[in-house]
Write a protein that holds these residues in place. Structure first.
Motif: not given
Length: 270
Positions: A203-209
């Motif tokens: 989820k953090l990856k999706t937000l950062t992307q």
């Protein structure tokens, strides 16, 4: 004996009285049956609308007539819920985003701002549609298929546009899209053993992307242009790290599934 009725003594008149009582009872039963057969009344083996009841059909071991049609109608209507409409909106925004992104050569700040607005709307709806579907029991087969397609479509379109315009190195686009497509395929391959849940890192990856790509879509200059480089670098690191973690989870899930099947087979043979 005096004072004893003839019907109690079993004489002819008693028999006739018994038959009269039985006839009266039959008449009452027929009257009740007739009123139950009237419009709007429930009849055994029929629903209130005149169709066959599901309980009677189940008791006889066969499906109720019209049951499949009714279920299909409900499923078809459930497709048009809020969660699926948000997913459809994301799919519609993809070609619009590409057109805005590449308008006037792809370097006009005004068009890039409009493209960023379309991208932001798509990312925001991505946060809400899944939550709505799970919270209000709006999960459908269409949503299960269309939601990940919409996610990958908007992100892939943004990355490819940025790389084609020279704003983002192609290797970044290849790493991110390769990871997304690879993990999606891997989930389908191991779904027979179980489902790999979305982790906090994912989820953090999706937000950062989303933040990084959004900053690249905007025509930023100065320190903001430098900041977006580091945000994208963090997104790439999270993309690779979470991808490796999903691979690890898939391997563990597959081994557990194989072991459970082998144990179940041994119990069956024993």
């Amino acid at each position: 004996m005096t004072g004893v009725p003839a019907s109690a003594a079993g004489g002819p008149s008693g028999a006739q009285g018994a038959r009269g009582t039985a006839a009266a009872a039959d008449g009452v039963a027929s009257e009740v049956s007739g009123s139950a057969s009237a419009p709007g009344a429930a009849v055994p083996g029929r629903s209130a609308s005149g169709g066959e009841s599901a309980a009677d059909a189940t008791a006889e071991g066969r499906p109720a007539r019209g049951g499949k049609i009714t279920a299909a109608a409900v499923n078809q209507a459930s497709v048009w819920n809020v969660a699926n409409l948000l997913t459809m909106l994301r799919l519609v925004l993809v070609p619009g985003f590409v057109a805005l992104m590449l308008a006037d050569g792809g370097y006009d700040p005004a068009w890039r701002s409009l493209a960023w607005a379309a991208f932001a709307i798509a990312m925001i709806t991505d946060l809400f549609d899944g939550h709505l579907a799970r919270t209000y029991n709006l999960v459908t087969d269409f949503g299960k298929i269309a939601d990940p397609i919409a996610d990958k479509a908007i992100m892939g379109a943004a990355l490819i546009c940025l790389s084609s315009l020279g704003d983002l190195p192609w290797w970044v686009t290849i790493v991110i899209l390769g990871r997304e497509l690879g993990i999606t395929l891997m989930r389908f391959l191991v779904i027979r053993y179980g489902v790999i849940p979305a982790s906090r890192g994912g989820k953090l990856k999706t937000l950062t992307q989303g933040v990084a790509v959004g900053m690249y879509v905007l025509a930023l200059t100065g320190w903001l242009a430098s900041l977006r480089f580091w945000v994208m670098a963090a997104a790439v690191v999270l993309t690779v790290a979470t991808g490796l973690d999903y691979v690890r989870q898939a391997i563990v899930l597959r081994r557990q599934g194989i072991a459970e099947r082998a144990a179940a087979l041994e119990e069956t043979e024993a």
